[in-house]
Design a protein around this motif. Structure first.
Motif, PDB file in Angstrom:
ATOM      1  N   ILE A 306       0.858  -1.182   0.000  1.00 58.47           N
ATOM      2  CA  ILE A 306       0.000   0.000   0.000  1.00 58.47           C
ATOM      3  C   ILE A 306       0.898   1.237   0.000  1.00 58.47           C
ATOM      4  O   ILE A 306       2.050   1.175   0.449  1.00 58.47           O
ATOM      5  N   GLY A 307       0.360   2.336  -0.493  1.00 66.22           N
ATOM      6  CA  GLY A 307       1.094   3.589  -0.488  1.00 66.22           C
ATOM      7  C   GLY A 307       0.639   4.472   0.655  1.00 66.22           C
ATOM      8  O   GLY A 307      -0.017   4.011   1.596  1.00 66.22           O
ATOM      9  N   PRO A 308       0.930   5.764   0.592  1.00 72.41           N
ATOM     10  CA  PRO A 308       0.529   6.688   1.642  1.00 72.41           C
ATOM     11  C   PRO A 308      -0.937   7.078   1.503  1.00 72.41           C
ATOM     12  O   PRO A 308      -1.546   6.893   0.446  1.00 72.41           O
ATOM     13  N   MET A 309      -1.505   7.605   2.557  1.00 75.14           N
ATOM     14  CA  MET A 309      -2.813   8.234   2.446  1.00 75.14           C
ATOM     15  C   MET A 309      -2.651   9.534   1.656  1.00 75.14           C
ATOM     16  O   MET A 309      -1.564  10.090   1.547  1.00 75.14           O
ATOM     17  N   ALA A 310      -3.727  10.024   1.113  1.00 72.57           N
ATOM     18  CA  ALA A 310      -3.640  11.094   0.123  1.00 72.57           C
ATOM     19  C   ALA A 310      -3.277  12.458   0.709  1.00 72.57           C
ATOM     20  O   ALA A 310      -2.645  13.259   0.036  1.00 72.57           O
ATOM     21  N   ARG A 311      -3.687  12.704   1.955  1.00 71.14           N
ATOM     22  CA  ARG A 311      -3.407  14.007   2.557  1.00 71.14           C
ATOM     23  C   ARG A 311      -3.108  13.846   4.043  1.00 71.14           C
ATOM     24  O   ARG A 311      -3.592  12.900   4.686  1.00 71.14           O
ATOM     25  N   LYS A 312      -2.377  14.800   4.597  1.00 72.28           N
ATOM     26  CA  LYS A 312      -2.024  14.776   6.015  1.00 72.28           C
ATOM     27  C   LYS A 312      -3.257  14.819   6.903  1.00 72.28           C
ATOM     28  O   LYS A 312      -3.365  14.072   7.886  1.00 72.28           O
ATOM     29  N   ARG A 315      -5.056  11.462   7.144  1.00 71.15           N
ATOM     30  CA  ARG A 315      -4.375  10.517   8.034  1.00 71.15           C
ATOM     31  C   ARG A 315      -4.664  10.860   9.496  1.00 71.15           C
ATOM     32  O   ARG A 315      -4.939   9.960  10.306  1.00 71.15           O
ATOM     33  N   GLU A 316      -4.619  12.126   9.825  1.00 67.85           N
ATOM     34  CA  GLU A 316      -4.884  12.540  11.208  1.00 67.85           C
ATOM     35  C   GLU A 316      -6.316  12.193  11.622  1.00 67.85           C
ATOM     36  O   GLU A 316      -6.557  11.730  12.740  1.00 67.85           O
ATOM     37  N   GLU A 317      -7.254  12.411  10.722  1.00 68.46           N
ATOM     38  CA  GLU A 317      -8.652  12.099  11.020  1.00 68.46           C
ATOM     39  C   GLU A 317      -8.841  10.594  11.245  1.00 68.46           C
ATOM     40  O   GLU A 317      -9.540  10.172  12.173  1.00 68.46           O
ATOM     41  N   LEU A 318      -8.211   9.785  10.396  1.00 67.88           N
ATOM     42  CA  LEU A 318      -8.313   8.333  10.540  1.00 67.88           C
ATOM     43  C   LEU A 318      -7.738   7.882  11.882  1.00 67.88           C
ATOM     44  O   LEU A 318      -8.343   7.064  12.590  1.00 67.88           O
ATOM     45  N   HIS A 319      -6.577   8.414  12.234  1.00 67.93           N
ATOM     46  CA  HIS A 319      -5.941   8.021  13.489  1.00 67.93           C
ATOM     47  C   HIS A 319      -6.798   8.434  14.686  1.00 67.93           C
ATOM     48  O   HIS A 319      -6.895   7.689  15.685  1.00 67.93           O
ATOM     49  N   GLU A 320      -7.437   9.578  14.597  1.00 66.28           N
ATOM     50  CA  GLU A 320      -8.333  10.019  15.664  1.00 66.28           C
ATOM     51  C   GLU A 320      -9.521   9.059  15.810  1.00 66.28           C
ATOM     52  O   GLU A 320      -9.960   8.765  16.929  1.00 66.28           O
ATOM     53  N   GLN A 321     -10.033   8.553  14.691  1.00 59.93           N
ATOM     54  CA  GLN A 321     -11.132   7.590  14.745  1.00 59.93           C
ATOM     55  C   GLN A 321     -10.686   6.295  15.425  1.00 59.93           C
ATOM     56  O   GLN A 321     -11.435   5.694  16.200  1.00 59.93           O
ATOM     57  N   PHE A 345       1.966   8.042   5.478  1.00 60.56           N
ATOM     58  CA  PHE A 345       1.742   6.599   5.551  1.00 60.56           C
ATOM     59  C   PHE A 345       0.977   6.234   6.826  1.00 60.56           C
ATOM     60  O   PHE A 345       1.106   6.896   7.862  1.00 60.56           O
ATOM     61  N   TYR A 346       0.184   5.141   6.718  1.00 59.42           N
ATOM     62  CA  TYR A 346      -0.515   4.603   7.881  1.00 59.42           C
ATOM     63  C   TYR A 346      -0.549   3.082   7.733  1.00 59.42           C
ATOM     64  O   TYR A 346      -0.802   2.568   6.637  1.00 59.42           O
ATOM     65  N   PRO A 347      -0.280   2.352   8.812  1.00 57.67           N
ATOM     66  CA  PRO A 347      -0.174   0.896   8.695  1.00 57.67           C
ATOM     67  C   PRO A 347      -1.526   0.214   8.541  1.00 57.67           C
ATOM     68  O   PRO A 347      -2.563   0.744   8.987  1.00 57.67           O
ATOM     69  N   ALA A 348      -1.520  -0.951   7.917  1.00 58.76           N
ATOM     70  CA  ALA A 348      -2.721  -1.789   7.874  1.00 58.76           C
ATOM     71  C   ALA A 348      -3.099  -2.141   9.305  1.00 58.76           C
ATOM     72  O   ALA A 348      -2.279  -2.645  10.074  1.00 58.76           O
ATOM     73  N   PHE A 366     -11.859   5.931   6.229  1.00 56.11           N
ATOM     74  CA  PHE A 366     -11.370   6.033   4.850  1.00 56.11           C
ATOM     75  C   PHE A 366      -9.857   5.869   4.827  1.00 56.11           C
ATOM     76  O   PHE A 366      -9.091   6.824   4.681  1.00 56.11           O
ATOM     77  N   GLY A 367      -9.417   4.638   4.977  1.00 56.92           N
ATOM     78  CA  GLY A 367      -8.002   4.312   5.019  1.00 56.92           C
ATOM     79  C   GLY A 367      -7.845   2.846   5.397  1.00 56.92           C
ATOM     80  O   GLY A 367      -8.831   2.123   5.549  1.00 56.92           O
ATOM     81  N   PRO A 368      -6.617   2.372   5.575  1.00 53.74           N
ATOM     82  CA  PRO A 368      -6.364   0.933   5.738  1.00 53.74           C
ATOM     83  C   PRO A 368      -6.653   0.390   7.135  1.00 53.74           C
ATOM     84  O   PRO A 368      -5.804  -0.231   7.775  1.00 53.74           O
ATOM     85  N   VAL A 369      -7.872   0.619   7.634  1.00 56.12           N
ATOM     86  CA  VAL A 369      -8.272   0.144   8.953  1.00 56.12           C
ATOM     87  C   VAL A 369      -9.508  -0.736   8.813  1.00 56.12           C
ATOM     88  O   VAL A 369     -10.514  -0.318   8.225  1.00 56.12           O
ATOM     89  N   ALA A 370      -9.436  -1.951   9.346  1.00 54.80           N
ATOM     90  CA  ALA A 370     -10.524  -2.922   9.252  1.00 54.80           C
ATOM     91  C   ALA A 370     -11.209  -3.086  10.601  1.00 54.80           C
ATOM     92  O   ALA A 370     -10.551  -3.131  11.644  1.00 54.80           O
ATOM     93  N   SER A 371     -12.538  -3.195  10.565  1.00 53.18           N
ATOM     94  CA  SER A 371     -13.333  -3.384  11.777  1.00 53.18           C
ATOM     95  C   SER A 371     -13.883  -4.804  11.804  1.00 53.18           C
ATOM     96  O   SER A 371     -14.660  -5.190  10.921  1.00 53.18           O
TER      97      SER A 371
END
Length: 460
Positions: A306-312, A315-321, A345-348, A366-371
């Motif tokens: 996988i590559g990086p997320m599209a914008r900083k 990524r911050e929003e995903l990590h907060e979730q 970048f953000y890890p699977a 919206f990123g590489p996080v599975a529930s």
């Protein structure tokens, strides 16, 4: 021109600026809309077969420019180069399918009237259609709505996401090179305030948006106030159900692909994995093992999964979730840590022990996080899947295809369902959702007929 009047693109793998672009003045915007309308007045008079020839040539030109455009797509939004190539191949397929099938779909349909008269139904071009498109599929999102509308005889305006401005302008160049009349497909480099004026412009007859539910509510309200037809595709938190008779190896492999394709930044991606109790532990073990082995890295390298997320900010929003879900009791099985270094970048990541009220359960990640969510049985799994404000896509894994088909048809409250596979768009199948995932359909005859005047002509 001042800095705030420019659009900027940034390489998400490095965080460095790629280019800047001057925004249009209000006068340039007004002229651009008028030019598109004038081009439409000529284009609408051409035969469907003539228009189809131009559409087919756009597909050829997309193929000719595939390597150049794929490289730019990866540079601007971070997807793997091979997936940028796949996206452009789909775009060419859409052009070819449309050219082959649209002329028949646009033919007049004759009717015998109950009183003995006769009539026919025509699909007449509507006018200038305004598209507001996101960054995650820089070419496909544009091709998806523009090709159908150009084929129908309409003019097309595009406001693309700022971070893929270069892709938007290259597509405009390719369309012209293919023989599309000048100004018929027009890229608008504008602000949100200027965008509102486009919706209000009397020459604009329809609006289509792919974006978030909040954006959909805003655009839908503005367009509705102006009495403009809309199509809204608004994302989802798609549920993939794994039943006890599923092929677990296939389910695990497919669910990993479905979650991580396009760096996990896909509206119709697999996001919630609802697994029945009898196979939950086996699925979880294999799923986490595969997700743990995913390598995030340079999207131009063959070694990267996988590559990086599209914008900083994304990524911050995903990590907060993720963090908010953990605070409410979720458990991280792998990933979940913000990496150091350049790029976004953000890890699977896999989250377990999820409940309603957590972002990873309720919202779109919206990123590489599975529930991962455990269900008692098939009925409970379907209940959990439908317990969502979204309804774009979903999946069912079962060796009993007829059972899966009935579940999909009668019980899954979504616009699309994938059986033993994950969601990839097909040119001849409708694309769209229900509930907070929006309304309207794209692709095939469905998208072709969204922005036409279905006109009744009757004779005594």
């Amino acid at each position: 021109m001042s800095e705030e009047k420019k659009l900027t693109t940034t390489n998400p793998a490095t965080g460095k600026t790629i280019d800047t672009y001057d925004m249009m003045t209000d006068q340039e915007l007004e002229q651009g809309i008028k030019d598109c309308h004038e081009a439409f007045l000529e284009w609408k008079g051409r035969s469907a077969e003539d228009r189809a020839g131009v559409i087919r040539n756009i597909g050829k030109k997309l193929a000719e420019h595939k390597d150049e455009l794929a490289s730019l797509m990866t540079k601007e939004m971070g997807k793997l180069v091979k997936q940028s190539v796949q996206e452009l191949e789909l775009c060419t397929d859409i052009c070819n399918y449309t050219a082959d099938n649209a002329p028949d779909s646009l033919k007049d349909e004759e009717r015998e009237l109950p009183d003995g008269g006769r009539g026919y139904i025509s699909y007449s071009p509507l006018g200038v259609i305004y598209g507001i498109q996101p960054w995650n599929f820089p070419s496909y999102q544009v091709v998806r709505y523009s090709i159908a509308n150009l084929m129908a005889g309409n003019g097309v305006l595009l406001k693309h996401a700022e971070n893929v401005t270069g892709c938007a302008l290259m597509l405009e160049k390719i369309y012209r090179e293919a023989g599309l009349p000048e100004h018929l497909f027009k890229v608008l480099l504008i602000s949100h305030d200027q965008s509102d004026s486009v919706i209000e412009n009397d020459l604009v007859r329809g609006v289509t948006l792919t974006g978030s539910p909040n954006a959909g509510k805003v655009i839908g309200e503005k367009a509705g106030k102006a009495l403009k037809k809309t199509v809204l595709e608004l994302g989802s938190n798609d549920a993939y159900i794994v039943l006890e008779d599923a092929d677990l190896d296939l389910a695990v492999k497919t669910c990993v692909q479905g979650r991580l394709y396009n760096n996990g930044e896909t509206c119709v991606a697999a996001k919630r994995f609802i697994v029945v109790d009898k196979v939950y532990e086996d699925f979880k073990k294999a799923f986490v093992e595969q997700m743990s082995g995913i390598k995030a890295g340079d999207p131009t390298s063959d070694d990267s999964d996988i590559g990086p997320m599209a914008r900083k900010d994304l990524r911050e929003e995903l990590h907060e979730q993720v963090e908010e879900s953990v605070k409410k009791g979720a458990k991280i099985l792998c990933g979940g840590e913000m990496p150091d270094g350049d790029g976004y970048f953000y890890p699977a990541t896999v989250l377990d022990e999820l409940k309603p009220g957590m972002p990873a359960y309720d919202d779109e990640l919206f990123g590489p996080v599975a529930s991962l969510i455990k269900a008692k049985d098939a009925d409970d799994a379907m209940r959990i899947a439908n317990d969502s404000r979204f309804g774009l896509g979903g999946g069912i894994f079962s060796k009993d295809e007829e059972k899966a088909r009935k579940l999909a048809k009668y019980h899954f409250d979504t616009g699309m369902v994938f059986i033993n596979s994950f969601g990839l768009a097909k040119p001849n199948m409708p694309f769209g959702g229900v509930k907070d995932s929006g309304y309207g359909r794209e692709h095939g005859t469905f998208g072709l007929h969204e922005f036409v005047n279905v006109k009744a002509v009757m004779f005594a």
